[in-house]
Design a protein around this motif. Structure first.
Motif, mmCIF file in Angstrom:
data_model
loop_
_atom_site.group_PDB
_atom_site.id
_atom_site.type_symbol
_atom_site.label_atom_id
_atom_site.label_comp_id
_atom_site.label_asym_id
_atom_site.label_seq_id
_atom_site.Cartn_x
_atom_site.Cartn_y
_atom_site.Cartn_z
ATOM 1 N N GLY A 1 -49.107 -107.304 18.646
ATOM 2 C CA GLY A 1 -49.637 -108.554 19.177
ATOM 3 C C GLY A 1 -51.112 -108.451 19.506
ATOM 4 O O GLY A 1 -51.883 -109.380 19.252
ATOM 5 N N ALA A 2 -51.522 -107.279 20.068
ATOM 6 C CA ALA A 2 -52.930 -107.086 20.411
ATOM 7 C C ALA A 2 -53.799 -107.101 19.166
ATOM 8 O O ALA A 2 -54.882 -107.696 19.140
ATOM 9 C CB ALA A 2 -53.099 -105.764 21.156
ATOM 10 N N ALA A 3 -53.326 -106.455 18.103
ATOM 11 C CA ALA A 3 -54.087 -106.438 16.848
ATOM 12 C C ALA A 3 -54.166 -107.840 16.263
ATOM 13 O O ALA A 3 -55.206 -108.270 15.749
ATOM 14 C CB ALA A 3 -53.427 -105.474 15.860
ATOM 15 N N ALA A 4 -53.061 -108.567 16.345
ATOM 16 C CA ALA A 4 -53.043 -109.933 15.799
ATOM 17 C C ALA A 4 -53.994 -110.843 16.567
ATOM 18 O O ALA A 4 -54.618 -111.733 15.996
ATOM 19 C CB ALA A 4 -51.623 -110.484 15.858
ATOM 20 N N ASP A 5 -54.121 -110.606 17.867
ATOM 21 C CA ASP A 5 -55.019 -111.430 18.677
ATOM 22 C C ASP A 5 -56.475 -111.265 18.255
ATOM 23 O O ASP A 5 -57.288 -112.169 18.438
ATOM 24 C CB ASP A 5 -54.873 -111.061 20.159
ATOM 25 N N ARG A 6 -56.811 -110.100 17.705
ATOM 26 C CA ARG A 6 -58.196 -109.861 17.291
ATOM 27 C C ARG A 6 -58.488 -110.457 15.920
ATOM 28 O O ARG A 6 -59.641 -110.626 15.541
ATOM 29 C CB ARG A 6 -58.496 -108.352 17.265
ATOM 30 N N ALA A 7 -57.446 -110.702 15.136
ATOM 31 C CA ALA A 7 -57.632 -111.237 13.790
ATOM 32 C C ALA A 7 -58.028 -112.708 13.864
ATOM 33 O O ALA A 7 -57.392 -113.495 14.565
ATOM 34 C CB ALA A 7 -56.355 -111.068 12.972
ATOM 35 N N ILE A 8 -59.078 -113.065 13.168
ATOM 36 C CA ILE A 8 -59.576 -114.442 13.207
ATOM 37 C C ILE A 8 -59.841 -114.949 11.801
ATOM 38 O O ILE A 8 -60.014 -114.166 10.864
ATOM 39 C CB ILE A 8 -60.879 -114.552 14.040
ATOM 40 N N SER A 9 -59.875 -116.250 11.663
ATOM 41 C CA SER A 9 -60.164 -116.886 10.380
ATOM 42 C C SER A 9 -61.523 -117.572 10.447
ATOM 43 O O SER A 9 -62.120 -117.716 11.526
ATOM 44 C CB SER A 9 -59.087 -117.929 10.045
ATOM 45 N N ARG A 10 -61.979 -118.032 9.292
ATOM 46 C CA ARG A 10 -63.226 -118.779 9.236
ATOM 47 C C ARG A 10 -63.132 -120.058 10.073
ATOM 48 O O ARG A 10 -64.073 -120.424 10.788
ATOM 49 C CB ARG A 10 -63.543 -119.128 7.780
ATOM 50 N N ARG A 11 -61.975 -120.682 10.015
ATOM 51 C CA ARG A 11 -61.784 -121.917 10.781
ATOM 52 C C ARG A 11 -61.839 -121.621 12.287
ATOM 53 O O ARG A 11 -62.367 -122.426 13.071
ATOM 54 C CB ARG A 11 -60.448 -122.570 10.410
ATOM 55 N N ASP A 12 -61.286 -120.467 12.691
ATOM 56 C CA ASP A 12 -61.345 -120.078 14.105
ATOM 57 C C ASP A 12 -62.793 -119.965 14.571
ATOM 58 O O ASP A 12 -63.156 -120.438 15.648
ATOM 59 C CB ASP A 12 -60.644 -118.738 14.329
ATOM 60 N N VAL A 13 -63.617 -119.331 13.747
ATOM 61 C CA VAL A 13 -65.013 -119.119 14.115
ATOM 62 C C VAL A 13 -65.765 -120.442 14.216
ATOM 63 O O VAL A 13 -66.588 -120.643 15.120
ATOM 64 C CB VAL A 13 -65.708 -118.190 13.091
ATOM 65 N N GLN A 14 -65.480 -121.339 13.298
ATOM 66 C CA GLN A 14 -66.156 -122.638 13.312
ATOM 67 C C GLN A 14 -65.883 -123.415 14.593
ATOM 68 O O GLN A 14 -66.701 -124.215 15.043
ATOM 69 C CB GLN A 14 -65.727 -123.454 12.096
ATOM 70 N N ALA A 15 -64.743 -123.146 15.201
ATOM 71 C CA ALA A 15 -64.375 -123.864 16.420
ATOM 72 C C ALA A 15 -64.885 -123.182 17.687
ATOM 73 O O ALA A 15 -64.741 -123.722 18.783
ATOM 74 C CB ALA A 15 -62.856 -123.994 16.491
ATOM 75 N N MET A 16 -65.492 -122.012 17.540
ATOM 76 C CA MET A 16 -65.943 -121.247 18.709
ATOM 77 C C MET A 16 -67.292 -121.726 19.222
ATOM 78 O O MET A 16 -68.172 -122.122 18.442
ATOM 79 C CB MET A 16 -66.059 -119.759 18.364
ATOM 80 N N SER A 17 -67.463 -121.622 20.535
ATOM 81 C CA SER A 17 -68.778 -121.850 21.132
ATOM 82 C C SER A 17 -69.618 -120.591 20.932
ATOM 83 O O SER A 17 -69.100 -119.546 20.524
ATOM 84 C CB SER A 17 -68.630 -122.125 22.625
ATOM 85 N N ALA A 18 -70.902 -120.683 21.218
ATOM 86 C CA ALA A 18 -71.778 -119.522 21.092
ATOM 87 C C ALA A 18 -71.292 -118.382 21.985
ATOM 88 O O ALA A 18 -71.284 -117.209 21.588
ATOM 89 C CB ALA A 18 -73.217 -119.896 21.443
ATOM 90 N N GLY A 19 -70.873 -118.732 23.196
ATOM 91 C CA GLY A 19 -70.383 -117.711 24.111
ATOM 92 C C GLY A 19 -69.107 -117.055 23.616
ATOM 93 O O GLY A 19 -68.927 -115.843 23.742
ATOM 94 N N LYS B 1 -68.173 -116.758 20.471
ATOM 95 C CA LYS B 1 -68.511 -115.911 19.320
ATOM 96 C C LYS B 1 -69.033 -114.553 19.798
ATOM 97 O O LYS B 1 -68.685 -113.508 19.250
ATOM 98 C CB LYS B 1 -69.555 -116.594 18.445
ATOM 99 N N ASN B 2 -69.897 -114.595 20.799
ATOM 100 C CA ASN B 2 -70.462 -113.361 21.337
ATOM 101 C C ASN B 2 -69.356 -112.475 21.914
ATOM 102 O O ASN B 2 -69.313 -111.263 21.667
ATOM 103 C CB ASN B 2 -71.490 -113.683 22.419
ATOM 104 N N LYS B 3 -68.427 -113.086 22.659
ATOM 105 C CA LYS B 3 -67.319 -112.343 23.254
ATOM 106 C C LYS B 3 -66.413 -111.755 22.183
ATOM 107 O O LYS B 3 -65.978 -110.601 22.277
ATOM 108 C CB LYS B 3 -66.527 -113.264 24.175
#
Length: 270
Positions: free
Chosen positions: A20-38, A40-42
């Motif tokens: 589950g921890a590894a899966a939580d770190r996995a992200i998609s392009r769509r996930d990134v597009q929805a992120m704020s600057a903060g 993304k940095n985190k």
């Protein structure tokens, strides 16, 4: 009805947490597009820490003050070649911000990063591993499970088996060269150039053969060939240095390709 023991159930729960921890770190392009600057940095900083192994290198220098570098290795990942793994060593450099007082009491701050790439074989390379990379549609995941073994090494020797090379292609060449020397040295008629003039050539050869180990490659570099149709390769770093001259075949080096092998033992005085 399943009869789960407490230990078995505990292992399953731990495995589930890790997955589950590894899966939580996995992200998609769509996930990134929805992120704020903060966010993304985190995410980036968390992802960076997730691939770094534990480090105890702060501080191992002989200096009395905290000046120089401390290092950490990334977790091993797969190269495009089966059997060959890679990692990066990240150096964090420190410099003192104070001049007065006792050297060991002067405070320091980090100011720059450097990194070096190194490689390790988890099994002997085979010609078919090299040939496979040229096949249409060939793709190798950096998460290939065989490279988990590359992060395991004898206690207190985090450098064991790892060697430097300018590229993974040359790293593979170095692996084939080491295997070729091992076979070449088994032939009684073959002798290391530096042992020919030794007072006891047989004993000299036996001593040199003890350094013919896949975990002792150290470094791989190309050198200038003596004549057309030949190649030159250097293996080793710090102590055992081999210079191999061989016929150029366009294929992984074999014992039959070797023309000569020079050996040099470097004594480091500190």
């Amino acid at each position: 009805m399943f009869n789960w023991s407490g230990k078995a159930l505990g292992l399953v729960l731990v495995a589930g947490i890790l997955i589950g921890a590894a899966a939580d770190r996995a992200i998609s392009r769509r996930d990134v597009q929805a992120m704020s600057a903060g966010a993304k940095n985190k995410q980036y900083r968390g992802d960076l820490l997730s691939i770094l192994r534990p480090s105890t290198s702060l501080y191992t220098s002989q200096r009395r003050n905290l000046e120089g570098d401390a290092w950490v290795h990334t977790r091993a990942s797969a190269t495009q070649y089966q059997s060959l793994c890679q990692r990066d060593t990240v150096l964090l450099n420190y410099a003192p911000i104070e001049k007065g007082g006792r050297a060991e009491d002067r405070r320091s701050l980090p100011y720059k990063l450097e990194s070096t790439r190194s490689y390790r074989f988890v099994s002997p390379p085979k010609p078919e591993y090299a040939a496979a990379t040229g096949e249409e549609g060939y793709e190798r995941s950096p998460f290939a499970p065989e490279c988990r073994a590359a992060d395991k090494f004898p206690e207190n020797d985090e450098w064991y088996g790892w060697f430097e090379a300018p590229s993974e292609e040359l790293a593979m060449d170095g692996g084939f060269a080491m295997l070729a020397i091992q076979e070449w040295a088994k032939q009684p008629a073959n002798q290391f150039s530096d042992c020919i003039t030794d007072g006891d050539p047989a004993r000299c050869k036996t001593l040199v053969e003890s350094a013919l180990d896949m975990n002792m490659i150290g470094s791989v570099a190309a050198c200038s060939p003596d004549k057309p149709g030949t190649i030159c390769l250097q293996l080793g770093k710090y102590i055992n240095l081999f210079t191999i001259r061989a016929r150029q075949t366009g294929k992984p080096m074999t014992a039959d390709d070797i023309i000569s092998v020079d050996y040099e033992s470097v004594i480091i005085v500190t």
